[in-house]
Every structure is written in structure tokens, then in C-alpha cells.
Design a protein around this motif. Structure first.
Motif, PDB file in Angstrom:
ATOM      1  N   LYS A 114      -8.706  55.800  38.317  1.00 44.58           N
ATOM      2  CA  LYS A 114      -8.544  54.417  37.887  1.00 44.58           C
ATOM      3  C   LYS A 114      -7.083  53.962  37.956  1.00 44.58           C
ATOM      4  O   LYS A 114      -6.806  52.761  38.004  1.00 44.58           O
ATOM      5  N   GLN A 115      -6.164  54.938  37.983  1.00 39.87           N
ATOM      6  CA  GLN A 115      -4.755  54.581  38.114  1.00 39.87           C
ATOM      7  C   GLN A 115      -4.432  54.049  39.509  1.00 39.87           C
ATOM      8  O   GLN A 115      -3.369  53.457  39.728  1.00 39.87           O
ATOM      9  N   ALA A 116      -5.336  54.284  40.454  1.00 36.45           N
ATOM     10  CA  ALA A 116      -5.102  53.849  41.836  1.00 36.45           C
ATOM     11  C   ALA A 116      -5.813  52.535  42.162  1.00 36.45           C
ATOM     12  O   ALA A 116      -5.824  52.117  43.319  1.00 36.45           O
ATOM     13  N   ASP A 126      -4.482  53.295  46.871  1.00 36.72           N
ATOM     14  CA  ASP A 126      -4.063  54.619  47.339  1.00 36.72           C
ATOM     15  C   ASP A 126      -5.144  55.169  48.261  1.00 36.72           C
ATOM     16  O   ASP A 126      -6.333  55.089  47.939  1.00 36.72           O
ATOM     17  N   PRO A 127      -4.765  55.746  49.406  1.00 32.22           N
ATOM     18  CA  PRO A 127      -5.790  56.264  50.324  1.00 32.22           C
ATOM     19  C   PRO A 127      -6.626  57.401  49.749  1.00 32.22           C
ATOM     20  O   PRO A 127      -7.757  57.617  50.173  1.00 32.22           O
ATOM     21  N   HIS A 128      -6.069  58.133  48.780  1.00 32.39           N
ATOM     22  CA  HIS A 128      -6.793  59.250  48.175  1.00 32.39           C
ATOM     23  C   HIS A 128      -6.768  59.068  46.649  1.00 32.39           C
ATOM     24  O   HIS A 128      -6.015  59.747  45.942  1.00 32.39           O
ATOM     25  N   PRO A 129      -7.584  58.158  46.129  1.00 33.66           N
ATOM     26  CA  PRO A 129      -7.458  57.755  44.729  1.00 33.66           C
ATOM     27  C   PRO A 129      -7.720  58.852  43.711  1.00 33.66           C
ATOM     28  O   PRO A 129      -7.207  58.779  42.591  1.00 33.66           O
ATOM     29  N   ASP A 130      -8.510  59.872  44.063  1.00 35.50           N
ATOM     30  CA  ASP A 130      -8.802  60.917  43.073  1.00 35.50           C
ATOM     31  C   ASP A 130      -8.272  62.274  43.520  1.00 35.50           C
ATOM     32  O   ASP A 130      -8.744  63.322  43.055  1.00 35.50           O
ATOM     33  N   LEU A 148     -10.766  48.346  47.090  1.00 34.15           N
ATOM     34  CA  LEU A 148     -10.799  48.556  45.640  1.00 34.15           C
ATOM     35  C   LEU A 148      -9.635  49.405  45.164  1.00 34.15           C
ATOM     36  O   LEU A 148      -9.160  49.259  44.038  1.00 34.15           O
ATOM     37  N   PHE A 149      -9.149  50.298  46.026  1.00 37.40           N
ATOM     38  CA  PHE A 149      -8.053  51.191  45.649  1.00 37.40           C
ATOM     39  C   PHE A 149      -6.838  50.943  46.547  1.00 37.40           C
ATOM     40  O   PHE A 149      -6.991  50.663  47.740  1.00 37.40           O
TER      41      PHE A 149
END
Length: 582
Positions: free
Chosen positions: A517-519, A506-510, A503-504
Motif C-alpha cells: 500500500k506504500q506504493a 512502483d513497478p514491484h509494489p510488494d 494503481l501503483f
């Protein structure tokens, strides 16, 4: 087709919790305990205590496997307990899905004699009576400050808190107020019952924590019987003691709460409510998985903003989501065993979970052919009315599972990337003048192709060699480098196939408080109309297959119907993501 073949279970790995339990067993720490009827209790009793305010996720799976697994391995019990003390956020829907998820993971709370399913709300009368005792013993008082005043007086890590002006209330005055709170005479927030410990404690959790608050809200189980509700940190240790829990296992964020856990039980033991040895809390590191978020608030945001298709969207890290994606309960158990149990936080890369999943699926999943991006292949010298049978093993490593049979005819579907008009270096599949083997079928030679007015290739033409069929003596006379899969156009099963990915991106989306949500990965789902090997129209919900060359797929448990299958990609055959750093 059912997939009943089981992968070998992983051997339990040693960890600090097993060391504690084995030491307790050796010393007989809990050997003399009995239940209310005088029957001996197991020496190991654990619990999984979710709050029914959302759907469980992969992080909860680690706690489920740990608590139920320890009880199983040491001939004990594990309780499922709902810590349902916050009526504003809890619903029966969440209770039902939690029960279903724990069962799906392979665990039960029935020990053969009793169903160890509990609700903190069943303890409300006892929790209230114990609060009255604490007030009478001088260990609790009713505070009438506003919420803002209490926060301001609490101090911080560098500043000790200040005593409430109501801290000196007599037990009689506090008890009278508490009973009026119970009777519904006050509005939300007018009063709160607090433990009387130490407002100067360096541990913020001991600065007179709240233990009951007023909340006029309908409870999903007790209705409107109560308008005051106990706080989690007060309820948790008492519930453990009432259920004779021996090893209360929590994640690390509760480590600073343990002194209050012990304080509550020690005070109530002094009052004769509980006997020693009392339950003890132990903490372990929670599961931090890359390319995923497990915040209930953020998961709810994904659902409410329709970024995903509900809690069970196959891209979600919820247990209902990973189940619908096609994960097996055995793979989740194996993953939780592999990553181990420690007291220090670390990140587990998503590739570790996916690798365990492939390991579990490989021996289980029958093989099948599927063409996801179809291109017509016409065998010009194959008689138009001829249909010949081909065969292949159900599973290449388990011949005892038999063979599957499927037709080959003049027109086939192949993958569009199995043909190139101008072949790249090292390309061994179809291009004009090149020979390939149709997997389990004949050798063919590409003779040409058709294009539409836009220049798109619409069909590929070839000639086949009748004596080259796989499994016949003549097949050995043909040496080709390319081998492509196919399905007969006249006999193939058309189906919707959903190609899911992470779903993301980036490995560390937040990380760092940024907008997760940008990731989001824009390629996390692609829907294609595919052609499948005959027979797959009979696939039942949650039947899993390996589509050769493509990966592992499952018949969607919600949308797939007999005769009209819908398949989800569970995982690709190989990892295409670089390991995450950090």
C-alpha cells in the motif's frame, strides 16, 4: 455506436508446449482413447481449473488463453472445471463471475455436442471411493496427530520427516476411522487421511501428504452432504483422469507437486480405476506483470479497505476490472500470445500490455472531440445567432466509415492548456496575437482574455477568419503552426470522465515483503466534468472511442446511461511511463 471492427489475430507462436503436443500427435500417444460410450476422444484435451474463491485476474487470463487456445489450434477440447473442494472460501458469486470472464475473453467449453463444464464437487463420491481403495491397498492411513504435531514431524529441506505413530495402523483400522470421519463423528482436525509414501523424501510434497480432512462447513453446491473434503493435490489428478485430460498445464509452482500427481494416478491405475496413457502435468511460467499485484489476499485487502471501488474497479488487475477499464478481449488474447510461454520466470512490463491495447484499439475506435479541462473561447466577430456545421472523418484511416458532423458557434470550450498568457518557448497554441486553427474549423487569432478576482483566466477572446474554414479553398491561404480541438459550448454534451492510470507507482509494489500500500499511485484516478462532441450522449455501455489528443475512452459498463454518459480513460495515446527495471 458499436465498435465491431476486429483487429487481425496474432499468429500462434511456437513454444515448448506446442512442441510436446505436436510430438504426441505424431506418435499417436492419445489416438486410441475412447469415452465411456466407445466414441473416439480428441487427442488434445486441456482444462482451466480455477478455485471459485475469488475473482480472476490478468494472470489467469494467460492460463485461459493458453489452455483454450491450444485446444482450439489442435482440434481438441478445453474443459472449464471448478476445483471447489474448500467450502469455507468458495461461493456461487465467484463461480458466476469466472464463467462470465472466460466467456468475455472469447472462449467456450461447448464443443457442439457437449458442455464441458465440470465441478470437482461432482466427483466427491468417486474421490471417497478411491480413498477407501488406497487405504485397503496400504497406500493411505488415518493420522490422529494434531496439526502442530504433523508440522513438527514433517521436517524441512535439510531434515527428513518422522513417521507418524499412527502410520502403522492396519488398513482395517484406518478404513473404520475414515468411515466414521465420513459419518460426522469427529470434529475438525481430529483426524486426517494421509497418503503413505516416504517421510524421508527430499520432495516435501511426498512426505505423506494429506488427501482428506474433516471440515464441517456448508458447501455452495453439495450443501451439508459432506463433512470431509478432499485436498486439492489429491483431487486435481483424479479430476484430470476422469475427464480424459491429455495435457494438464499448470504454473511453475506446481512443478514439485507433479511427483504426487503421478503417484496418485499410478496407484489408482493399479487398482483398475484408470487406463493408460494417464494424464501428464506440464508447467509453464506464470505472468508477472509490473505495476500490479495478483495475490488474491492483497486484492481482497484493497477491496475490503475501500482503497478501490470493488473487484471491478478499473484500476484492478481483475478481469472484471480490466473489462470495465475498457480493455478488449482481443487485446488480452494478443498480449498473451505475444509474451509467449516459457519455463523460466520473468517480468513483463505494463507498457507491453498497454502497447498491445493501443494497437488493437487504434483501427477500431471512432474518433471524437472532448474537452477535459474546459476554458471558454469567445469568437467576438462570430455572429451570435450563427451556427455552422463542420465535419471530420469517423476514422482517418478508414474513409468508408463516413464522416461525423458537429456545429461551431460563437462560444466554444477549449482545453485550458491550449492558452498561455505568456507563451513558453516552442508554444504554438493560443496566446495574445497568435493564430491557430480550430481543428476541422476556422483559423482564429487571439485578441485578449478575461480574469477573475483571483487572477485566474476565465475566458479567451479571438477573431475568426470567415474564409479559412477547413475543407474550403480559402483554408490554404492560412499557414499556422497550432491546431487545437474544441466543442461548441451551446451544443456540447456534459459528462463525467474518469482519468485512470496505474494503481501503483512502483513497478514491484510488494517486492521484499514490504507493505504494497506504500506504493499506491496517488494519481491513479482523477474525475473531471468534461464537454464532449454532440452525439456522444447516445453512447452505449462499453462503446469505445478515441478522444483526439487525449487517448482511448470507454462508456462505463456500470454507471454510464444513455443521455448521461460516464467515460473511463482506457489508456493514453502514448506511454508516459519509463520502462520498469528488474
Amino acid at each position: 455506436m458499436s465498435n465491431d471492427n476486429k483487429s487481425p489475430a496474432a499468429a500462434p507462436a511456437s513454444n515448448f508446449l506446442r512442441g510436446i503436443i505436436e510430438s504426441d500427435l505424431a506418435t499417436g500417444r492419445h489416438a486410441s482413447r475412447t469415452d465411456a460410450n466407445g466414441n473416439p476422444l480428441p487427442q488434445v484435451i486441456t482444462r482451466f481449473p480455477p478455485e471459485p474463491n475469488g475473482y480472476l485476474h490478468i494472470g489467469h487470463a494467460k492460463s485461459i488463453c493458453l489452455n483454450f487456445g491450444l485446444a482450439r489450434d489442435y482440434q481438441g477440447q478445453c474443459h472449464l472445471r471448478f476445483d471447489d473442494t474448500n467450502p469455507a472460501k468458495e461461493e456461487q458469486e465467484y463461480v458466476d463471475t469466472i464463467i462470465d470472464s472466460v466467456h468475455w475473453l472469447g472462449f467456450d467449453w461447448n464443443d457442439g455436442k457437449n458442455q464441458h463444464l465440470y465441478y470437482a464437487s461432482d466427483y466427491f463420491p468417486m474421490l471417497y471411493a478411491m480413498a477407501e481403495y488406497l487405504i485397503g491397498a496400504g497406500h493411505a492411513y488415518v493420522d490422529s496427530q494434531t496439526a502442530e504435531q504433523m508440522v513438527a514431524a514433517r521436517g524441512d529441506f535439510n531434515t527428513p520427516g518422522r513417521d507418524s505413530p499412527f502410520r502403522t495402523r492396519t488398513p482395517e483400522e484406518s478404513l473404520a476411522l475414515f468411515r466414521r470421519m465420513r459419518a460426522g463423528e469427529f470434529g475438525d482436525g481430529e483426524h486426517v487421511l494421509r497418503a503413505k509414501i516416504d517421510m524421508a523424501s527430499p520432495n516435501m510434497n511426498l512426505r505423506d501428504p494429506a488427501i482428506f480432512r474433516i471440515r464441517h462447513a456448508h458447501h455452495h453446491r453439495t450443501g451439508d452432504q459432506w463433512c470431509i473434503y478432499p485436498m486439492y493435490d489429491y483431487t486435481h489428478p483424479i479430476s484430470d483422469a476422469l475427464e480424459n485430460i491429455t495435457h494438464s498445464i499448470c504454473t511453475l509452482e506446481f512443478q514439485d507437486h507433479r511427483p504426487f500427481y503421478d503417484w496418485v494416478l499410478e496407484r489408482l491405475a493399479e487398482g483398475g480405476f484408470f487406463k493408460k496413457p494417464l494424464p501428464h502435468q506440464y508447467e509453464f511460467a506464470r505472468l508477472n506483470l509490473t505495476y500490479a499485484i495478483t495475490s488474491k489476499r492483497k486484492l481482497l485487502q484493497l477491496v475490503e479497505e475501500k482503497i478501490v471501488d470493488g473487484w471491478d474497479d478499473p484500476r484492478m488487475p481483475t478481469i472484471v476490472g480490466i473489462r470495465r477499464r475498457g480493455y478488449t478481449p482481443e487485446s488480452i488474447q494478443m498480449f498473451c500470445e505475444r509474451i509467449g510461454v516459457t519455463k523460466s520466470d520473468s517480468w513483463i512490463d505494463m507498457s507491453t500490455l498497454e502497447g498491445v491495447l493501443r494497437e488493437d484499439l487504434d483501427p477500431k475506435a471512432p474518433r471524437s472531440a472532448a474537452v477535459l479541462r474546459p476554458l471558454k473561447l469567445i469568437i467576438d466577430n462570430f455572429p451570435e445567432t450563427l451556427v455552422t456545421e463542420c465535419s471530420a472523418p469517423v476514422h482517418p484511416h478508414f474513409p468508408e466509415r463516413g464522416v461525423r458532423r458537429f456545429p461551431i458557434s460563437r462560444e466554444l470550450w477549449i482545453e485550458e492548456d491550449d492558452f498561455m498568457e505568456q507563451p513558453a518557448k516552442g508554444y504554438f497554441r493560443l496566446y495574445p496575437g497568435n493564430k491557430v486553427r480550430l481543428r476541422y474549423g476556422y483559423v482564429v487569432e487571439c485578441t485578449g482574455f478575461d480574469k477573475d478576482e483571483t487572477g485566474r483566466v476565465t475566458a479567451v477572446h479571438c477573431q475568426y477568419f470567415p474564409d479559412s474554414k477547413s475543407g474550403t479553398e480559402g483554408s490554404a491561404n492560412y499557414k499556422v503552426k497550432g491546431n487545437i480541438h474544441w466543442v461548441s459550448a451551446a451544443h456540447a454534451v456534459q459528462a463525467e470522465v474518469r482519468l485512470y492510470d496505474r494503481l501503483f507507482a512502483d513497478p514491484h509494489p510488494d517486492a521484499g515483503g514490504r507493505d504494497f500500500k506504500q506504493a499506491l499511485n496517488p494519481a491513479s484516478m482523477e474525475v473531471v466534468q468534461a464537454w464532449l462532441e454532440p452525439g456522444l450522449e447516445r453512447a452505449q455501455a462499453e462503446d469505445r472511442y478515441q478522444f483526439e489528443r487525449h487517448g482511448y475512452f470507454v462508456a462505463d459498463r456500470k454507471d454510464s446511461k444513455p443521455g448521461k454518459p460516464v467515460f473511463n480513460r482506457i489508456v493514453t495515446l502514448k506511454d508516459s511511463w519509463a520502462p520498469a527495471k528488474g
